[in-house]
Design an enzyme around this catalytic site. Structure first.
Site, mmCIF file in Angstrom:
data_model
loop_
_atom_site.group_PDB
_atom_site.id
_atom_site.type_symbol
_atom_site.label_atom_id
_atom_site.label_comp_id
_atom_site.label_asym_id
_atom_site.label_seq_id
_atom_site.Cartn_x
_atom_site.Cartn_y
_atom_site.Cartn_z
ATOM 1 N N CYS A 54 4.573 12.803 -7.066
ATOM 2 C CA CYS A 54 3.940 13.860 -7.846
ATOM 3 C C CYS A 54 2.813 13.250 -8.675
ATOM 4 C CB CYS A 54 4.967 14.521 -8.771
ATOM 5 S SG CYS A 54 4.222 15.661 -9.948
ATOM 6 N N HIS B 297 0.822 -1.222 0.000
ATOM 7 C CA HIS B 297 0.000 0.000 0.000
ATOM 8 C C HIS B 297 0.853 1.268 0.000
ATOM 9 C CE1 HIS B 297 -3.773 -2.253 1.658
ATOM 10 N NE2 HIS B 297 -3.391 -2.654 0.466
ATOM 11 N N ASN C 199 -3.631 -14.985 13.854
ATOM 12 C CA ASN C 199 -4.550 -13.843 13.943
ATOM 13 C C ASN C 199 -5.553 -14.077 15.069
ATOM 14 O OD1 ASN C 199 -5.316 -11.276 12.744
ATOM 15 N ND2 ASN C 199 -7.235 -12.265 12.187
HETATM 16 ZN ZN LIG Z 1 6.081 16.368 -11.085
#
Ligand SMILES: [Zn+2]
Length: 167
Positions: free
Chosen positions: A34, A26, A125
């Site tokens: 960007c 993730h 778990n």
């Molecule tokens: Zn950029």
């Protein structure tokens, strides 16, 4: 050993895991990306720009909007990262699913990918998971108590199996 994690906080690395052996499914909040040119840079550098007075730091290359390099709810995972995770799952002999509900895809199905190519699955778990039936062993216990107990037992077994001369 490889670590496939849904965590984004970099704690595996800070705890001493070799960074190149940790695959962050993730993404990571230690980097920004960007949205224009996809250039990645350290989050710390962007935060320094904010501290220095920039209200909304933009990409230094293209002026695009920067966001944390994490997969947000509703976003798709990076296909290259998923492909790499599947490759690792297919090649492993043992897969430990630790502290996961195994209800978030595609991470959860890596268990099935591994089992289908011959690996043994062990689930640790607190609660039941949809993959319990595929596992050779299920430790239904919080990982905070289970992992210290298991690592202590492994260390003890390693000591017991060592030849007497090297003890
Ligand atoms: Zn950029």
């Amino acid at each position: 050993m490889r670590i496939l994690t849904q965590n984004i906080d970099g704690l595996h690395q800070r705890a001493g895991s070799t960074p190149r052996k940790v695959l962050e499914l993730h993404g990571s909040m230690r980097e920004v990306v960007c949205t224009g040119c996809h250039l990645r840079s350290p989050t710390a550098a962007t935060l320094e720009r904010v501290a220095a007075g920039e209200e909304d730091p933009r990409c230094t290359t293209c002026g695009g909007i920067l966001k944390l390099a994490v997969v947000l709810f509703g976003e798709h995972l990076d296909p290259a990262t998923v492909a790499q995770a599947e490759k690792i799952a297919q090649a492993c002999q043992l897969i430990l699913a630790v502290g996961s509900s195994l209800r978030v895809e595609p991470a959860a199905s890596l268990c099935a990918v591994a089992v289908n190519t011959g690996a043994r699955l062990v689930i640790i778990n607190r609660d039941p998971t949809p993959y319990d039936d595929l596992a050779v062993a299920v430790v239904r216990e919080p990982i905070g108590t289970a992992l210290p107990r298991i690592t202590a037992a492994l260390a003890e077994a390693r000591t017991a199996n060592r030849p007497a001369a090297s003890r």
